[in-house]
Design an enzyme around this catalytic site. Structure first.
Site, PDB file in Angstrom:
ATOM      1  N   MET A   4       0.830  -1.200   0.000  1.00  0.00           N
ATOM      2  CA  MET A   4       0.000   0.000   0.000  1.00  0.00           C
ATOM      3  C   MET A   4       0.867   1.253   0.000  1.00  0.00           C
ATOM      4  SD  MET A   4      -3.206  -1.094   2.418  1.00  0.00           S
ATOM      5  CE  MET A   4      -4.300  -0.023   1.478  1.00  0.00           C
ATOM      6  N   ASP A   5       0.594   2.111  -0.954  1.00  0.00           N
ATOM      7  CA  ASP A   5       1.212   3.428  -0.968  1.00  0.00           C
ATOM      8  C   ASP A   5       0.772   4.185   0.290  1.00  0.00           C
ATOM      9  OD1 ASP A   5       2.491   5.777  -2.116  1.00  0.00           O
ATOM     10  OD2 ASP A   5       0.457   6.482  -2.559  1.00  0.00           O
TER      11      ASP A   5
END
Length: 216
Positions: A7-8
């Protein structure tokens, strides 16, 4: 199917606009550069900092000075001028509860990223925080993904990248990974689709189903 979900951070888990924009303005003011328009400030969220300053015409010593000024303010104030998007804690719980492994993959330097997830109370959801190096030798998303996959020992075919900018999608494609774009961040209209995301969602609540669909 249980997978590793990378996940960014900025624009995906958190809304960092205040901290990033104020730190950019601080850095530019220190160099005598006028404050840019909001559209330019927004464009800093996602890409590596070095690349964004270069796009303003700052390179070499000027870029190094800008980054130092930025990090001075960001490390003291900016990283706390940040908030989780609504629904993120719930979707992290749901993804972990479904048996998926989670890690952060960000172009923000690792020390800052680690402090942010700790400050916002979501560190326990993630098995690893993969970020950029302070010297910029690792800053592009494909390289950050490499670090995460190697550290966790997960093949790319068993991982999914989730992010709000084209860089996230392109970084995943460099590894032959599937990707999910999120519309609540800082992408321009159509950016995620043009980049080739396997799925695009509009709310955090849609993520669990999207992961199931792209990994089916």
């Amino acid at each position: 199917m249980h997978v590793l979900i990378l996940m960014d951070l900025d624009g995906t888990l958190t809304d960092p606009y205040d901290g990033i924009s104020r730190s950019i303005v601080h850095a530019l003011a220190g160099l005598g550069v006028p404050e840019p328009p909001v559209s330019v400030l927004r464009s800093f969220i996602g890409p590596p900092l070095q690349d964004s300053f270069a796009a303003l015409g700052l390179d070499g010593a000027a870029a190094a000075d800008a980054i130092a000024l930025y990090r001075d303010r960001f490390g003291r104030l900016g990283l706390y001028e940040n908030s989780l998007y609504d629904g993120i804690p719930e979707v992290l719980d749901a993804l972990c509860g479904a048996g998926h492994q989670l890690a952060v993959a960000t172009s923000k330097p690792t020390p800052f990223a680690e402090r942010i997830v700790q400050h916002l109370g979501i560190a326990e959801s993630f098995g690893f925080v993969a970020g950029a190096t302070l010297d910029g030798t690792r800053r592009h998303k494909a390289d950050v993904i490499t670090l995460a996959l190697e550290h966790l020992g997960v093949p790319a075919g068993e991982a999914v990248m989730v992010g709000d900018r084209a860089q996230d999608i392109v970084g995943a494609q460099a590894h032959g990974m599937r990707s999910i774009g999120v519309r609540w961040g800082y992408a321009e209209d159509g950016e995620l689709e043009r980049a080739g995301a396997d799925a695009v969602v509009s709310t955090p609540a849609e993520l669990t189903r999207a992961v199931s669909l792209v990994t089916a």
